[in-house]
Write an enzyme that holds these catalytic residues in place. Structure first.
Site, PDB file in Angstrom:
ATOM      1  N   CYS A  38      21.138  68.791 102.224  1.00  0.00           N
ATOM      2  CA  CYS A  38      21.239  70.186 101.814  1.00  0.00           C
ATOM      3  C   CYS A  38      21.536  71.101 103.004  1.00  0.00           C
ATOM      4  O   CYS A  38      22.479  71.876 102.980  1.00  0.00           O
ATOM      5  CB  CYS A  38      19.943  70.611 101.132  1.00  0.00           C
ATOM      6  SG  CYS A  38      19.875  72.362 100.744  1.00  0.00           S
ATOM      7  N   GLU A  89      33.971  71.954  94.253  1.00  0.00           N
ATOM      8  CA  GLU A  89      33.548  73.013  95.174  1.00  0.00           C
ATOM      9  C   GLU A  89      34.368  72.967  96.463  1.00  0.00           C
ATOM     10  O   GLU A  89      34.819  74.001  96.965  1.00  0.00           O
ATOM     11  CB  GLU A  89      32.063  72.853  95.512  1.00  0.00           C
ATOM     12  CG  GLU A  89      31.154  73.178  94.353  1.00  0.00           C
ATOM     13  CD  GLU A  89      29.674  72.971  94.668  1.00  0.00           C
ATOM     14  OE1 GLU A  89      28.839  73.558  93.970  1.00  0.00           O
ATOM     15  OE2 GLU A  89      29.353  72.213  95.599  1.00  0.00           O
ATOM     16  N   GLU A 144      24.193  91.417  81.530  1.00  0.00           N
ATOM     17  CA  GLU A 144      23.776  92.028  80.255  1.00  0.00           C
ATOM     18  C   GLU A 144      24.461  91.345  79.067  1.00  0.00           C
ATOM     19  O   GLU A 144      23.961  91.409  77.947  1.00  0.00           O
ATOM     20  CB  GLU A 144      24.073  93.535  80.239  1.00  0.00           C
ATOM     21  CG  GLU A 144      25.554  93.875  80.162  1.00  0.00           C
ATOM     22  CD  GLU A 144      25.814  95.379  80.057  1.00  0.00           C
ATOM     23  OE1 GLU A 144      25.107  96.057  79.301  1.00  0.00           O
ATOM     24  OE2 GLU A 144      26.732  95.870  80.752  1.00  0.00           O
ATOM     25  N   CYS A 166      24.346  71.898 100.328  1.00  0.00           N
ATOM     26  CA  CYS A 166      24.189  73.254  99.781  1.00  0.00           C
ATOM     27  C   CYS A 166      24.493  74.370 100.776  1.00  0.00           C
ATOM     28  O   CYS A 166      25.267  75.269 100.479  1.00  0.00           O
ATOM     29  CB  CYS A 166      22.763  73.474  99.287  1.00  0.00           C
ATOM     30  SG  CYS A 166      21.926  72.025  98.679  1.00  0.00           S
ATOM     31  N   LYS A 220      28.152  74.447 102.283  1.00  0.00           N
ATOM     32  CA  LYS A 220      29.137  74.665 101.209  1.00  0.00           C
ATOM     33  C   LYS A 220      29.050  76.070 100.634  1.00  0.00           C
ATOM     34  O   LYS A 220      30.059  76.705 100.361  1.00  0.00           O
ATOM     35  CB  LYS A 220      29.032  73.592 100.129  1.00  0.00           C
ATOM     36  CG  LYS A 220      27.926  73.697  99.123  1.00  0.00           C
ATOM     37  CD  LYS A 220      28.259  74.409  97.838  1.00  0.00           C
ATOM     38  CE  LYS A 220      27.040  74.457  96.936  1.00  0.00           C
ATOM     39  NZ  LYS A 220      26.652  73.184  96.366  1.00  0.00           N
ATOM     40  N   HIS A 250      23.051  98.008  82.448  1.00  0.00           N
ATOM     41  CA  HIS A 250      24.459  98.380  82.335  1.00  0.00           C
ATOM     42  C   HIS A 250      24.951  99.073  83.595  1.00  0.00           C
ATOM     43  O   HIS A 250      24.234  99.892  84.132  1.00  0.00           O
ATOM     44  CB  HIS A 250      24.628  99.311  81.128  1.00  0.00           C
ATOM     45  CG  HIS A 250      26.061  99.527  80.742  1.00  0.00           C
ATOM     46  ND1 HIS A 250      26.864  98.493  80.300  1.00  0.00           N
ATOM     47  CD2 HIS A 250      26.822 100.640  80.772  1.00  0.00           C
ATOM     48  CE1 HIS A 250      28.072  98.985  80.067  1.00  0.00           C
ATOM     49  NE2 HIS A 250      28.080 100.276  80.330  1.00  0.00           N
ATOM     50  N   TYR A 304      31.104  67.653  91.188  1.00  0.00           N
ATOM     51  CA  TYR A 304      30.977  69.047  91.612  1.00  0.00           C
ATOM     52  C   TYR A 304      31.293  69.195  93.097  1.00  0.00           C
ATOM     53  O   TYR A 304      31.832  70.204  93.525  1.00  0.00           O
ATOM     54  CB  TYR A 304      29.607  69.635  91.235  1.00  0.00           C
ATOM     55  CG  TYR A 304      28.448  69.277  92.133  1.00  0.00           C
ATOM     56  CD1 TYR A 304      28.202  69.991  93.294  1.00  0.00           C
ATOM     57  CD2 TYR A 304      27.591  68.232  91.815  1.00  0.00           C
ATOM     58  CE1 TYR A 304      27.140  69.658  94.122  1.00  0.00           C
ATOM     59  CE2 TYR A 304      26.533  67.902  92.620  1.00  0.00           C
ATOM     60  CZ  TYR A 304      26.311  68.611  93.780  1.00  0.00           C
ATOM     61  OH  TYR A 304      25.267  68.291  94.603  1.00  0.00           O
TER      62      TYR A 304
END
Lengths: 123, 522
Positions: free
Chosen positions: B87, B233, B502, B92, B95, B497, B229
């Site tokens: 990681c 990525e 939302e 992680c 990346k 908003h 992935y």
């Protein structure tokens, strides 16, 4: 290991330049107050013997620069050059760092013998 | 002795006794370390990644004697790194930073629409990026070292191997060997990238995610092989940084994820981000050409072969659990055929005092937060009178492709398989992030769907989002979904908003209705 003493940022950078290519360790401390003969910064005084012991574990061909950041007023100024310099950006004294690496010990970390030993021993 | 008496005067008898015992223990320990080379630990963790470090630190905070044994075997290209595992070093963290670098490139383009007078030609320096990323990674390595030290966890930078079920031989960097004794062992050695054995030149010339984040020269025209992935990525940020990138996919992308969402992610990559996809093809060989580039030959599903040249060939075709060289043959720890560690229950291997956490655990999930949580809970079960176990269901995750994809819970396919299509209601919406409008960015793949039960208050089984900052949006909703929120409760909530998030609480069109799910107006 070679030990150098520098007063002020210009002298420090000069010394770094002089030894470029070598592993450079640096210690930044509050300056010695003429009244007491000791640094005005208690953490610096406390860290001194710990660092003295740790330095013995550093590689032979490395350089250790002891640098004073000046008196308390100079250091406390938010525009202090040691705080502003892009590679230093000091936030506390004492700071122990290895030049061109992210390795750093700050304030009370500098008084912990095993941290200081690790700092000098490992790449 | 005088000072001893003074010291004891203000203490209760029981305290004095315990003080004397402690002092004697200390003396014994000091003595034994001189006479006996063997080191005894309550817990030895093999592997200094996210899971292993978390478990070790937690156990140490429960006043146990803990050691971490960690060693990074250089990649086939010779890349190596410091403490912290995949990681921190090659996963992680680097990346996400490179993903951010790529997003900033997009932002520069957008900014012209917002009035910023950016020169037509804006260049990117790969070297600067790599330097900045590596500086951060190295500061994390150092941070981990300091933390272990502060928690009094012993760190062995060496390769750990079982001699028997309690003794572990660690071979240190300098060749020295140390034998340590463990009452409990946690295996947390993680996984490393796989190279296809059947493709000549793959291992010799290919790189992997182990190498890309510290690559000294810009990667140039790049072929990414795989549909994981990691593949998507990597291809995403490389293309975003200006390197023409092709993804070669054998079958499908993002296996295990919701396939409608996966399709949106790859559609966005090919239609908007400029990544080329070569579907249903597999590499045949990699050769080095005279000018230093690589000639890659591939075959499509009809057996037709073709060839092209690339500056970099990156394999992201899967990862191998690091369990083969741990001396597990000297224990009764059972492995699955893929090399993962079989658990009897709750991260416990077939040997009661040996556990496995993180990527190498069969039935686990290959994610950092899962490994960390598993490690901490395990430390508390071992040493802290706890019986809490990790719930491996409803684990949220995000794929950091140019258009991020985040999900929690079941994919639509899985929900249908478990509950039957007639018992599932899917609420969905195509939405337009406000910031895309002014920048004239197409939003065709910005999509949200909530997979819910069909009856009652309609418990949410899975939630899926593609869009900018999908990861940041999902984190909060994942808490709610984890605690069993229903569609009824979700839609009773108020939105903020104007945000993209939302749109999650505003979901109201069901797939079953066949109505147009495109969000219009406010």
């Amino acid at each position: 290991m070679l030990v150098e003493v520098a007063e002020g940022i210009e002298k420090f950078l000069e010394t770094v330049e002089k030894h470029s290519g070598k592993r450079i360790f640096a210690l930044f401390c509050g300056g010695v107050s003429p009244a007491t003969g000791e640094s005005w910064c208690p953490d610096c005084v406390k860290a001194e013997p710990v660092i003295e012991t740790g330095v013995a574990k550093a590689p032979e061909d490395a350089v250790f620069i002891k640098c004073s950041v000046g008196d308390r007023a100079t250091w406390k100024d938010p525009n202090c050059e040691f705080r502003k310099h892009l590679q230093l950006k000091l936030v506390g004294v004492p700071t122990l760092l290895e030049w061109n690496t992210p390795k750093r010990l700050v304030e009370e970390e500098c008084s912990k013998q095993d941290l200081v030993d690790m700092f000098f021993e490992e790449d | 002795m005088a000072s001893y008496r003074v010291f004891c005067r203000n203490m209760k008898t029981s305290d004095v006794l315990s003080y004397i015992v402690k002092q004697n223990l200390r003396r014994c320990r000091r003595f034994s370390s001189h006479t006996d080379e063997r080191q005894n630990y309550d817990l030895v963790v093999i592997g200094g990644g996210s899971g292993g470090l978390a478990c070790a630190k937690e156990a140490a905070s429960l006043a146990k004697r803990v050691a971490v044994v960690d060693f990074v075997e250089p990649s086939p290209r010779g890349t190596t790194w410091g403490l912290g595992g995949t990681c921190v070093n090659v996963g992680c963290i680097p990346k996400k930073l490179m993903h951010q670098a790529s997003l900033l490139g997009e932002a520069i383009k957008d900014s012209r629409h917002y009035g910023w007078q950016v020169p037509d030609e804006v260049n990117h320096s790969w070297q600067t990026l790599v330097q900045s990323v590596q500086n951060h990674v190295r500061s994390l390595n150092w941070g981990h070292r300091v933390q272990l030290n502060e928690k009094k966890v012993t760190y062995y930078n060496g390769w750990g191997k079982f001699l028997d079920e309690h003794r572990i031989k660690t071979t240190l960097k300098n060749g020295d060997e140390k034998i340590i004794h463990a009452a409990n062992v946690v295996l947390a050695t993680g996984m490393r990238p796989k190279y296809p054995q059947e493709v000549p030149g793959a291992l010799e010339y290919g790189i992997s995610s182990d190498d890309i984040f510290s690559l000294q020269k810009p990667p140039g025209k790049t072929l990414v092989i795989g549909g994981s992935y990691v593949a998507l990525e990597t291809a995403g940020f490389l293309q975003g940084l200006g390197f023409p990138t092709t993804v070669m996919v054998r079958s499908i992308c993002l296996r295990g994820f919701d396939q409608q969402m996966s399709q949106l992610v790859t559609d966005h990559m090919s239609n908007n981000a400029g990544v080329k996809f070569q579907w249903k093809t597999t590499p045949v060989s990699v050769e080095k050409t005279k000018n230093g580039s690589f000639s890659v030959r591939w075959r499509d599903e009809e057996g037709k072969e073709d060839v092209d040249h690339y500056d970099t060939v990156l394999f992201a075709v899967g990862r191998i659990p690091q369990t083969s060289n741990l001396g597990l043959e000297n224990t009764s720890v059972k492995l699955k055929s893929d090399g993962k560690i079989l658990q009897s229950q709750h991260e416990q291997s077939s040997v009661p005092h040996i556990y496995a956490i993180g990527d190498i655990l069969d039935g686990g999930i290959e994610l950092t937060p899962v490994a960390i949580k598993a490690g901490k809970l395990l430390a508390h079960r071992l040493f802290g009178n706890s019986n809490k176990v990790l719930d491996y269901s409803k684990v949220p995750t995000t794929v950091f492709t140019p258009l991020e994809f985040s999900s929690v819970g079941f994919s639509e396919e899985d929900a249908i398989e478990r509950h039957g299509e007639e018992n599932i209601e899917v609420y969905h919406a195509f939405y337009k992030p406000l910031e895309f409008t002014v920048a004239e960015r197409p939003s065709d793949q910005c999509y949200i769907k909530a997979v819910c039960e069909r009856t009652g208050s309609q418990k949410i089984l899975g939630l899926h989002i593609t869009g900018p900052n999908a990861g940041e949006i999902m984190q909060g909703f994942a808490v709610a979904v984890g605690f069993g929120i229903s569609y009824e409760e979700l839609s009773a909530s108020l939105g903020i908003h104007p945000t993209s998030a939302e749109e999650v609480v505003k979901l109201h069109i069901t797939k079953r209705s066949g109505e147009d799910p495109t969000v219009t107006g406010c």
